[in-house]
Design an enzyme around this catalytic site. Structure first.
Site, PDB file in Angstrom:
ATOM      1  N   THR A  38      47.000 -18.504   5.412  1.00 53.31           N
ATOM      2  CA  THR A  38      47.978 -18.548   4.322  1.00 53.31           C
ATOM      3  C   THR A  38      47.352 -18.138   2.991  1.00 53.31           C
ATOM      4  OG1 THR A  38      47.462 -20.884   4.136  1.00 53.31           O
ATOM      5  CG2 THR A  38      49.505 -20.320   5.276  1.00 53.31           C
ATOM      6  N   ASP A  39      46.026 -18.232   2.879  1.00 50.77           N
ATOM      7  CA  ASP A  39      45.428 -18.016   1.542  1.00 50.77           C
ATOM      8  C   ASP A  39      45.681 -16.603   1.017  1.00 50.77           C
ATOM      9  OD1 ASP A  39      43.534 -16.941   3.325  1.00 50.77           O
ATOM     10  OD2 ASP A  39      41.783 -17.772   2.273  1.00 50.77           O
ATOM     11  N   SER A 125      30.737 -21.073  13.712  1.00 53.71           N
ATOM     12  CA  SER A 125      31.508 -22.182  14.270  1.00 53.71           C
ATOM     13  C   SER A 125      32.868 -22.303  13.607  1.00 53.71           C
ATOM     14  CB  SER A 125      30.739 -23.482  14.060  1.00 53.71           C
ATOM     15  OG  SER A 125      30.544 -23.676  12.674  1.00 53.71           O
ATOM     16  N   GLY A 126      33.140 -21.456  12.604  1.00 55.73           N
ATOM     17  CA  GLY A 126      34.406 -21.579  11.878  1.00 55.73           C
ATOM     18  C   GLY A 126      34.322 -22.614  10.769  1.00 55.73           C
ATOM     19  N   LEU A 127      33.118 -23.029  10.393  1.00 60.40           N
ATOM     20  CA  LEU A 127      32.962 -24.030   9.323  1.00 60.40           C
ATOM     21  C   LEU A 127      32.414 -23.395   8.045  1.00 60.40           C
ATOM     22  CD1 LEU A 127      31.599 -26.980  11.479  1.00 60.40           C
ATOM     23  CD2 LEU A 127      33.879 -26.759  10.481  1.00 60.40           C
ATOM     24  N   SER A 130      28.952 -19.077   5.740  1.00 60.86           N
ATOM     25  CA  SER A 130      28.781 -17.982   4.780  1.00 60.86           C
ATOM     26  C   SER A 130      29.204 -18.407   3.370  1.00 60.86           C
ATOM     27  CB  SER A 130      29.514 -16.717   5.234  1.00 60.86           C
ATOM     28  OG  SER A 130      30.877 -16.949   5.394  1.00 60.86           O
ATOM     29  N   GLU A 162      31.971 -11.220   0.445  1.00 57.68           N
ATOM     30  CA  GLU A 162      32.483 -11.082   1.832  1.00 57.68           C
ATOM     31  C   GLU A 162      33.160  -9.726   2.011  1.00 57.68           C
ATOM     32  OE1 GLU A 162      32.629 -13.382   4.451  1.00 57.68           O
ATOM     33  OE2 GLU A 162      32.031 -15.249   3.472  1.00 57.68           O
ATOM     34  N   ASP A 174      37.620 -20.443   1.647  1.00 61.97           N
ATOM     35  CA  ASP A 174      36.318 -21.035   1.985  1.00 61.97           C
ATOM     36  C   ASP A 174      35.544 -21.387   0.719  1.00 61.97           C
ATOM     37  OD1 ASP A 174      37.290 -20.235   4.395  1.00 61.97           O
ATOM     38  OD2 ASP A 174      35.964 -18.508   4.596  1.00 61.97           O
ATOM     39  N   TYR A 223      40.365  -9.996  12.019  1.00 66.41           N
ATOM     40  CA  TYR A 223      40.842 -10.673  10.816  1.00 66.41           C
ATOM     41  C   TYR A 223      41.528  -9.678   9.887  1.00 66.41           C
ATOM     42  CZ  TYR A 223      40.743 -13.572   6.612  1.00 66.41           C
ATOM     43  OH  TYR A 223      41.101 -14.279   5.496  1.00 66.41           O
TER      44      TYR A 223
HETATM   45  C1  GLA Z   1      38.631 -17.447   7.188  1.00 64.36           C
HETATM   46  C2  GLA Z   1      38.747 -16.756   5.827  1.00 64.36           C
HETATM   47  C3  GLA Z   1      39.655 -17.544   4.876  1.00 64.36           C
HETATM   48  C4  GLA Z   1      40.995 -17.868   5.533  1.00 64.36           C
HETATM   49  C5  GLA Z   1      40.797 -18.432   6.939  1.00 64.36           C
HETATM   50  C6  GLA Z   1      42.087 -18.563   7.704  1.00 64.36           C
HETATM   51  O1  GLA Z   1      37.992 -18.667   7.055  1.00 64.36           O
HETATM   52  O2  GLA Z   1      37.470 -16.599   5.263  1.00 64.36           O
HETATM   53  O3  GLA Z   1      39.828 -16.859   3.676  1.00 64.36           O
HETATM   54  O4  GLA Z   1      41.820 -16.742   5.546  1.00 64.36           O
HETATM   55  O5  GLA Z   1      39.923 -17.624   7.725  1.00 64.36           O
HETATM   56  O6  GLA Z   1      42.943 -19.469   7.111  1.00 64.36           O
END
Ligand code: GLA
Length: 388
Positions: A38-39, A125-127, A130, A162, A174, A223
């Site tokens: 959504t960002d 890990s999606g955390l 970076s 990024e 993030d 992405y």
């Molecule tokens: C990654 C991107 C964020 C965001 C999420 C999904 O973490 O870096 O900016 O778009 O995916 O919500």
């Protein structure tokens, strides 16, 4: 903030450069709790800083050369302070090179630095390891060079790093989460106005994050492709709705339902996700205001369904964990977190149940895939800051 890692980083810095660093900064990774993709659609997200992060230690060097060292893999790379450039060989260094390039636009930087990074955010890990690196290095270098950079501008510098140095067209989630995080609170961000508030989670809530180890393909273009489809969908709605549409933020679920049949099918599906997520974040905030964690958890499950059905950013391993969580007592909600395509599932639970929930999920995962997922207990934690 993990003191043990800080001490380890200090020892490594002193071993390499023979003296203590002048500046140290810390930035946490983040967990996205509600509001997926959504960002960059100018919508809403509820997220938290996590109790895992990165330290960046730095001093001025003598000439204009920057020496950057990764404390974990003991690799080192050098570049000129005024022209950091990208590195093919040391991919991890690009986040810092990008941040330095951003700071060069804020003020004149003529002296190099000696910098070391060390942290414990699991990579891939999606955390958001970076963002933890971008923000810790950004805060430390701004201080080192005496540059005045607001938190929002720092987040934008991390984001630009990024985009231009790592090739991911991410939003600001993030970086903002890492900067604005607070203990025991969720960060509620409005990515149109960039107004940020914190929402109390209460002491009875925490998260178990289950890392599948499946590598997410952010950099492989999935992405960026999602982002393009969302923009394509926004352009469609701009043409058919009788109110202004600058981004999918301006489209309601009812409007999506009324028009999706006339859209290119992939763009129709992709846009359903952020449109639905925006609504879920607003309902989630409401649920938190009423201390209704059960309702909040249900919204997390719905969010994952939407990833599966519309956005196609999940994978069988994540789906398995979320499905299993539905029948684990004490697991109130679960969904993928961050970009998707692998990485982690975030599970809402209470400190009382966290251990048993974590074990149940790890065991189920091991039975299915022959190896347990790696679970972390996440407490919403403090945001990025300079370390005295
Ligand atoms: C990654 C991107 C964020 C965001 C999420 C999904 O973490 O870096 O900016 O778009 O995916 O919500």
């Amino acid at each position: 903030m993990n003191e043990k890692i800080l001490n380890e980083a200090l020892a490594k810095f002193v071993k390499r450069w023979g003296e203590e660093p002048t500046v140290i900064a810390y930035a946490p990774g983040r967990v996205e709790v509600l509001g997926n993709h959504t960002d960059y659609n100018e919508g809403f997200v509820l997220s938290a800083g996590i109790n895992f992060g990165t330290f960046f230690l730095v001093s001025l060097a003598e000439g204009s050369t920057c020496t950057l060292r990764a404390g974990d893999v003991e690799e080192e790379t050098t570049f000129d302070c005024a022209e950091p450039g990208r590195s093919e060989e040391f991919g991890w260094s690009n986040y810092v090179r990008g941040v330095l390039a951003g700071l060069c636009e804020v003020g004149v930087i003529e002296t190099g630095f000696n910098g070391l990074l060390l942290g414990d955010v699991p990579i891939g890990s999606g955390l958001s390891s970076s963002a933890a690196l971008e923000i810790s290095s950004g805060l430390a270098l701004a201080k080192l060079y005496g540059l005045d950079v607001s938190a929002i501008d720092m987040a934008k510098i991390g984001q630009a790093s990024e985009h231009e140095y790592a090739g991911v067209k991410c939003g600001l989630l993030d970086q903002i989460s890492s900067l604005y995080a607070e203990e025991d609170k969720l960060v509620m961000s409005d990515f149109r106005s960039l107004e940020i508030e914190t929402v109390n989670m209460g002491h009875d809530a925490c998260f178990v994050v289950c890392n599948t180890g499946v590598k997410h393909a952010l950099v492989d273009g999935e992405y960026n492709e999602r982002r393009e489809k969302c923009e394509e969908a926004a352009a469609f709605f701009k043409g058919v709705l009788d109110h202004p549409v600058a981004a999918l933020r301006d489209v309601s679920w009812a409007e999506w339902q009324a028009h999706h049949g006339d859209m290119e099918p992939v763009a129709a599906n992709r846009s359903a996700h952020p449109v639905g997520e925006n609504d879920r974040v607003l309902r989630g905030r409401e649920a938190l205001h009423h201390n209704d964690l059960v309702k909040f958890g249900e919204l997390m499950f719905e969010s994952h369904e939407s990833s599966m059905n519309y956005f196609d950013n999940s994978c069988p391993e994540l789906d398995f964990l979320v499905k299993t969580a539905r029948s684990v007592p004490g697991a109130l909600g679960a969904r993928l977190s961050g970009g998707g395509f692998g990485g982690s599932v975030v599970v809402l639970t209470s400190p009382r149940d966290a251990e048993t929930v974590s074990k149940a999920l790890a065991n189920a995962y091991a039975n299915e895939y022959g190896q347990a997922c790696e679970n972390l207990l996440i407490r919403p934690s403090e945001g990025a800051h300079l370390v005295e």
